[in-house]
Design a protein around this motif. Structure first.
Motif, PDB file in Angstrom:
ATOM      1  N   UNK A   1       0.823  -1.209   0.000  1.00 44.11           N
ATOM      2  CA  UNK A   1       0.000   0.000   0.000  1.00 44.11           C
ATOM      3  C   UNK A   1       0.856   1.257   0.000  1.00 44.11           C
ATOM      4  N   UNK A   2       1.977   1.217   0.693  1.00 41.87           N
ATOM      5  CA  UNK A   2       2.881   2.369   0.693  1.00 41.87           C
ATOM      6  C   UNK A   2       3.381   2.666  -0.717  1.00 41.87           C
ATOM      7  N   UNK A   3       3.636   1.591  -1.454  1.00 46.21           N
ATOM      8  CA  UNK A   3       4.141   1.736  -2.823  1.00 46.21           C
ATOM      9  C   UNK A   3       3.078   2.287  -3.773  1.00 46.21           C
ATOM     10  N   UNK A   4       1.854   1.743  -3.720  1.00 47.37           N
ATOM     11  CA  UNK A   4       0.843   2.160  -4.687  1.00 47.37           C
ATOM     12  C   UNK A   4       0.200   3.502  -4.327  1.00 47.37           C
ATOM     13  N   UNK A   5       0.200   3.839  -3.033  1.00 48.39           N
ATOM     14  CA  UNK A   5      -0.404   5.101  -2.618  1.00 48.39           C
ATOM     15  C   UNK A   5       0.620   6.238  -2.528  1.00 48.39           C
TER      16      UNK A   5
ATOM     17  N   UNK B   1       2.505   6.803   0.099  1.00 47.49           N
ATOM     18  CA  UNK B   1       2.584   7.291   1.476  1.00 47.49           C
ATOM     19  C   UNK B   1       3.689   6.540   2.210  1.00 47.49           C
ATOM     20  N   UNK B   2       4.359   7.199   3.174  1.00 40.68           N
ATOM     21  CA  UNK B   2       5.378   6.492   3.961  1.00 40.68           C
ATOM     22  C   UNK B   2       4.752   5.388   4.809  1.00 40.68           C
ATOM     23  N   UNK B   3       5.558   4.387   5.110  1.00 45.03           N
ATOM     24  CA  UNK B   3       5.073   3.229   5.861  1.00 45.03           C
ATOM     25  C   UNK B   3       4.412   3.607   7.191  1.00 45.03           C
ATOM     26  N   UNK B   4       5.027   4.489   7.996  1.00 38.73           N
ATOM     27  CA  UNK B   4       4.390   4.840   9.276  1.00 38.73           C
ATOM     28  C   UNK B   4       2.981   5.394   9.097  1.00 38.73           C
ATOM     29  N   UNK B   5       2.777   6.169   8.051  1.00 39.10           N
ATOM     30  CA  UNK B   5       1.448   6.726   7.788  1.00 39.10           C
ATOM     31  C   UNK B   5       0.458   5.626   7.409  1.00 39.10           C
TER      32      UNK B   5
END
Length: 233
Positions: free
Chosen positions: A59-63, A65-69
């Motif tokens: 999800x971090x890759x496709x969106x 957004x950083x992992x923590x978020x």
């Protein structure tokens, strides 16, 4: 009475929606007269299975957004899952294309065990961290319902079952369904998303008393949390 459910085996809200709907169904007086039909859906048909990534990383890759978020965004989802009786294990979830698992649901549907198969696939994917695109894993799951390894292998290679999956997806598209879970009660009342148990109870009662065979239009009762084909969950 008939309830049709469109679901993707890698959709967390579909798992939650299934649990909440089943709680309502158990309390429904006429539950022995309700036919539940599971239908296939794919949120991302083109997704490639990649066992090097977990759910958060994907999800971090496709969106973007950083992992923590991404992990913070899942806090409410995890709590909602706990409220439904699910202990999501997103750290171990494998990025797996769900088409073969949908073929297995279609196979189980023909044997009257679609509901049990959905449950086992959800558990395998979201709790045990299994690759539901792996035929060996699907054989293990199928054997729990009494199916043989040979039956499962034939099922995931069946053009007929693949066609049934695609027919369900096409039917969803024609109905304007862009997110799952999506419940249709007696081809009249639509419920979008993982709604709370009380709402499912209300719709069960409403559809039981008000169903009209002459009304084919689907009326959306309410919209709730769901996964959408653009990747939003």
């Amino acid at each position: 009475m008939k309830v049709d459910i469109w679901s993707d085996t890698r959709c967390p809200f579909c798992f939650i929606g299934k649990k909440n709907f089943e709680k309502a169904l158990r309390k429904f007086v006429q539950n022995d007269q309700v036919e539940v039909n599971w239908h296939s859906f794919q949120l991302d048909p083109n997704m490639k299975t990649d066992l090097s990534k977990n759910h958060y990383e994907y999800l971090s890759e496709i969106k973007g957004f950083p992992m923590p978020q991404i992990m913070q965004m899942h806090e409410n989802l995890i709590q909602t899952g706990k409220n439904a009786g699910i202990d999501f294990n997103f750290d171990e979830v494998k990025v797996s294309n769900s088409f073969k698992s949908q073929m297995l649901v279609q196979f189980a549907k023909q044997k009257g065990k679609a509901n049990e198969m959905e449950e086992l696939l959800f558990e395998a994917y979201f709790i045990s961290g299994k690759d539901i695109d792996d035929v060996a894993v699907l054989c293990e799951i199928g054997e729990k319902l009494g199916f043989t390894e040979e039956e499962i292998q034939k099922a995931v290679e069946s053009p007929h079952l693949a066609n049934l999956v695609n027919q369900d997806i096409s039917a969803a598209n024609s109905m304007g369904i862009r997110g799952v879970p999506f419940f249709v009660f007696n081809e009249k009342y639509g419920v979008s998303g993982a709604q709370p148990t009380d709402l499912f109870s209300e719709v069960l009662e409403k559809s039981w008393t008000e169903f009209s065979e002459n009304n084919s239009k689907i009326n959306i009762i309410n919209e709730g949390d769901s996964c959408e084909i653009d990747g939003n969950c």
